[in-house]
Write an enzyme that holds these catalytic residues in place. Structure first.
Site, PDB file in Angstrom:
ATOM      1  N   GLU A  89       3.337  -5.213  -8.941  1.00 59.10           N
ATOM      2  CA  GLU A  89       3.068  -6.660  -8.942  1.00 59.10           C
ATOM      3  C   GLU A  89       2.539  -7.095 -10.303  1.00 59.10           C
ATOM      4  O   GLU A  89       2.816  -8.206 -10.766  1.00 59.10           O
ATOM      5  CB  GLU A  89       2.073  -7.001  -7.811  1.00 59.10           C
ATOM      6  CG  GLU A  89       2.768  -6.925  -6.452  1.00 59.10           C
ATOM      7  CD  GLU A  89       1.866  -6.544  -5.293  1.00 59.10           C
ATOM      8  OE1 GLU A  89       0.635  -6.626  -5.412  1.00 59.10           O
ATOM      9  OE2 GLU A  89       2.424  -6.144  -4.240  1.00 59.10           O
ATOM     10  N   SER A 126       4.419   0.253   2.451  1.00 56.97           N
ATOM     11  CA  SER A 126       4.443   0.132   3.915  1.00 56.97           C
ATOM     12  C   SER A 126       4.067   1.434   4.627  1.00 56.97           C
ATOM     13  O   SER A 126       4.632   1.762   5.671  1.00 56.97           O
ATOM     14  CB  SER A 126       5.801  -0.397   4.399  1.00 56.97           C
ATOM     15  OG  SER A 126       6.038  -1.685   3.844  1.00 56.97           O
ATOM     16  N   GLY A 151       5.040  -3.984   1.025  1.00 57.04           N
ATOM     17  CA  GLY A 151       4.773  -5.184   1.813  1.00 57.04           C
ATOM     18  C   GLY A 151       5.976  -5.683   2.595  1.00 57.04           C
ATOM     19  O   GLY A 151       5.971  -6.785   3.127  1.00 57.04           O
ATOM     20  N   GLY A 211      -1.479  -0.736   1.052  1.00 61.96           N
ATOM     21  CA  GLY A 211      -1.735  -2.167   0.882  1.00 61.96           C
ATOM     22  C   GLY A 211      -2.097  -2.803   2.205  1.00 61.96           C
ATOM     23  O   GLY A 211      -3.236  -2.755   2.667  1.00 61.96           O
ATOM     24  N   GLY A 212      -1.104  -3.408   2.858  1.00 63.18           N
ATOM     25  CA  GLY A 212      -1.334  -4.176   4.086  1.00 63.18           C
ATOM     26  C   GLY A 212      -2.196  -3.462   5.114  1.00 63.18           C
ATOM     27  O   GLY A 212      -3.139  -4.046   5.669  1.00 63.18           O
ATOM     28  N   HIS A 235       0.470  -1.458 -11.421  1.00 59.40           N
ATOM     29  CA  HIS A 235       1.081  -1.774 -10.121  1.00 59.40           C
ATOM     30  C   HIS A 235       2.321  -2.636 -10.349  1.00 59.40           C
ATOM     31  O   HIS A 235       2.342  -3.458 -11.271  1.00 59.40           O
ATOM     32  CB  HIS A 235       0.060  -2.502  -9.237  1.00 59.40           C
ATOM     33  CG  HIS A 235       0.524  -2.643  -7.816  1.00 59.40           C
ATOM     34  ND1 HIS A 235       1.414  -3.616  -7.432  1.00 59.40           N
ATOM     35  CD2 HIS A 235       0.255  -1.907  -6.708  1.00 59.40           C
ATOM     36  CE1 HIS A 235       1.664  -3.479  -6.133  1.00 59.40           C
ATOM     37  NE2 HIS A 235       0.977  -2.453  -5.671  1.00 59.40           N
ATOM     38  N   ASN A 280      -5.511  -0.498  -1.198  1.00 62.41           N
ATOM     39  CA  ASN A 280      -5.327  -1.518  -2.237  1.00 62.41           C
ATOM     40  C   ASN A 280      -5.367  -2.867  -1.523  1.00 62.41           C
ATOM     41  O   ASN A 280      -4.377  -3.280  -0.925  1.00 62.41           O
ATOM     42  CB  ASN A 280      -3.974  -1.291  -2.938  1.00 62.41           C
ATOM     43  CG  ASN A 280      -3.631  -2.418  -3.893  1.00 62.41           C
ATOM     44  OD1 ASN A 280      -4.472  -3.260  -4.225  1.00 62.41           O
ATOM     45  ND2 ASN A 280      -2.391  -2.442  -4.347  1.00 62.41           N
ATOM     46  N   TRP A 281      -6.521  -3.491  -1.575  1.00 60.85           N
ATOM     47  CA  TRP A 281      -6.692  -4.747  -0.831  1.00 60.85           C
ATOM     48  C   TRP A 281      -5.909  -5.906  -1.439  1.00 60.85           C
ATOM     49  O   TRP A 281      -5.769  -6.950  -0.826  1.00 60.85           O
ATOM     50  CB  TRP A 281      -8.174  -5.129  -0.779  1.00 60.85           C
ATOM     51  CG  TRP A 281      -9.034  -4.251   0.060  1.00 60.85           C
ATOM     52  CD1 TRP A 281      -8.706  -3.060   0.642  1.00 60.85           C
ATOM     53  CD2 TRP A 281     -10.416  -4.496   0.414  1.00 60.85           C
ATOM     54  NE1 TRP A 281      -9.786  -2.550   1.323  1.00 60.85           N
ATOM     55  CE2 TRP A 281     -10.838  -3.410   1.198  1.00 60.85           C
ATOM     56  CE3 TRP A 281     -11.320  -5.527   0.135  1.00 60.85           C
ATOM     57  CZ2 TRP A 281     -12.133  -3.329   1.721  1.00 60.85           C
ATOM     58  CZ3 TRP A 281     -12.605  -5.448   0.643  1.00 60.85           C
ATOM     59  CH2 TRP A 281     -13.003  -4.350   1.434  1.00 60.85           C
ATOM     60  N   LYS A 282      -5.483  -5.745  -2.691  1.00 60.43           N
ATOM     61  CA  LYS A 282      -4.819  -6.850  -3.422  1.00 60.43           C
ATOM     62  C   LYS A 282      -5.727  -8.075  -3.421  1.00 60.43           C
ATOM     63  O   LYS A 282      -6.947  -7.930  -3.369  1.00 60.43           O
ATOM     64  CB  LYS A 282      -3.427  -7.117  -2.844  1.00 60.43           C
ATOM     65  CG  LYS A 282      -2.600  -5.830  -2.739  1.00 60.43           C
ATOM     66  CD  LYS A 282      -1.149  -6.047  -2.487  1.00 60.43           C
ATOM     67  CE  LYS A 282      -0.461  -4.686  -2.423  1.00 60.43           C
ATOM     68  NZ  LYS A 282       0.977  -4.803  -2.234  1.00 60.43           N
ATOM     69  N   GLU A 334       5.605   4.078  -5.783  1.00 67.20           N
ATOM     70  CA  GLU A 334       5.711   2.931  -4.888  1.00 67.20           C
ATOM     71  C   GLU A 334       7.059   2.242  -5.102  1.00 67.20           C
ATOM     72  O   GLU A 334       7.204   1.422  -6.023  1.00 67.20           O
ATOM     73  CB  GLU A 334       4.587   1.929  -5.173  1.00 67.20           C
ATOM     74  CG  GLU A 334       3.205   2.504  -4.975  1.00 67.20           C
ATOM     75  CD  GLU A 334       2.185   1.406  -4.671  1.00 67.20           C
ATOM     76  OE1 GLU A 334       1.543   1.489  -3.614  1.00 67.20           O
ATOM     77  OE2 GLU A 334       2.061   0.462  -5.472  1.00 67.20           O
TER      78      GLU A 334
HETATM   79  P1  PGA Z   1       1.917  -2.032   1.196  1.00 69.81           P
HETATM   80  O1  PGA Z   1       1.416  -2.074  -0.348  1.00 69.81           O
HETATM   81  O2  PGA Z   1       1.241  -0.867   1.835  1.00 69.81           O
HETATM   82  O3  PGA Z   1       1.449  -3.354   1.777  1.00 69.81           O
HETATM   83  O4  PGA Z   1       3.387  -1.909   1.165  1.00 69.81           O
HETATM   84  C1  PGA Z   1       1.267  -0.906  -1.092  1.00 69.81           C
HETATM   85  C2  PGA Z   1       0.878  -1.260  -2.498  1.00 69.81           C
HETATM   86  O5  PGA Z   1       1.405  -2.232  -3.045  1.00 69.81           O
HETATM   87  O6  PGA Z   1       0.034  -0.577  -3.108  1.00 69.81           O
END
Ligand code: PGA
Length: 254
Positions: free
Chosen positions: A97, A212, A173, A233-234, A95, A9-11, A167
């Site tokens: 966010e 994470s 993150g 994500g990251g 998600h 998930n590149w966001k 999640e």
């Molecule tokens: P993260 O993000 O791996 O940076 O914690 C995961 C996500 O939000 O899908």
């Protein structure tokens, strides 16, 4: 055994040049993977690039959101059929966010899931509790409400074509990862909740962990019986890190 799915998930990260390098890096490094499914959910402007660069590889393309409607006068929105037109296989829905910053709730998420499946996409439905909710002992009711609110609207049968990502918001993150035991407990809870409605759908359902996940903790998380992959994500912004997680999935699936 459920085939692991590792989805990036590149966001809202990247540029044309970094997206190109990352896509090429993932394609180059994932050629030898046969037991793990790999996907990258890129920002909308890079879908075309993704379609071109992933062509001929086994890496699947995904998006991070779609509109609740199927088309028409919805300025600024992107429909499920447009995503399918660019070769997307997956789309992330709900998600945390998007729930937090864009007011998404079970009603709009259910609409998005329906639009996604109508368009031939496989949605990745995200659920998870905040730290405050966990500390208040509300984790299970929160997750139950997130799942039940969707099941009530779209029916349990629709879950045959959906992936779930657990999640925990406090792990996204932040560098704080749920322990394998903590994650496994919630994954088992989610599967049990679905199983109470339909045992065979629950058995096949892939439940990914996100929050994470990194090369250093992926293997122990993915080794849990109810963790069927990761939403990354990251670490998905580095081809090497992302591929190391994919490799962990591959080794466990072997
Ligand atoms: P993260 O993000 O791996 O940076 O914690 C995961 C996500 O939000 O899908």
């Amino acid at each position: 055994m459920r085939q692991p799915l590792i989805a990036g998930n590149w966001k809202m990260n990247g540029s044309k040049s970094s997206a190109e390098a990352l896509l090429n890096g993932v394609v180059a490094g994932s050629g030898g993977l046969s037991k793990t499914e790999v996907a990258v959910c890129v920002p909308f402007p890079y879908l075309h690039l993704g379609e071109q660069l992933l062509a001929g590889s086994s890496v699947r393309l995904g998006a991070q959101n779609l509109c609740t409607e199927s088309g028409g006068a919805f300025t600024g929105e992107v429909s499920g059929s447009m995503l399918a037109d660019f070769g997307c296989r997956y789309v992330i829905c709900g998600h945390s966010e998007r729930r937090e910053y864009y007011g998404e709730n079970e009603a709009s998420i259910a609409q998005k899931l329906t639009r996604a499946t109508e368009s031939g996409l496989t949605p990745i439905l995200c659920v998870g509790e905040t730290l405050q909710q966990r500390e208040a002992g509300e984790m299970e009711p929160v997750i139950a409400a997130q799942i039940d609110g969707v099941v009530e609207r779209i029916g349990i049968e629709a879950f045959a074509g959906i992936e779930i990502a657990y999640e925990p918001v406090w792990a996204i993150g932040t560098g704080k990862t749920a322990t394998p035991e903590q994650a496994q407990a919630v994954h088992a809870y989610i599967r049990g909740r679905i199983a109470a409605l339909n045992g065979s759908i629950a058995e096949k359902l892939r439940i990914l962990y996100g929050g994470s996940m990194k090369p250093g903790n992926a293997a122990e998380l993915l080794a849990q019986p109810d963790i069927d992959g990761g939403l990354i994500g990251g670490a998905s912004l580095s081809a090497d890190d992302f591929l190391a997680i994919c490799l962990a999935g591959e080794q466990l699936a072997a």
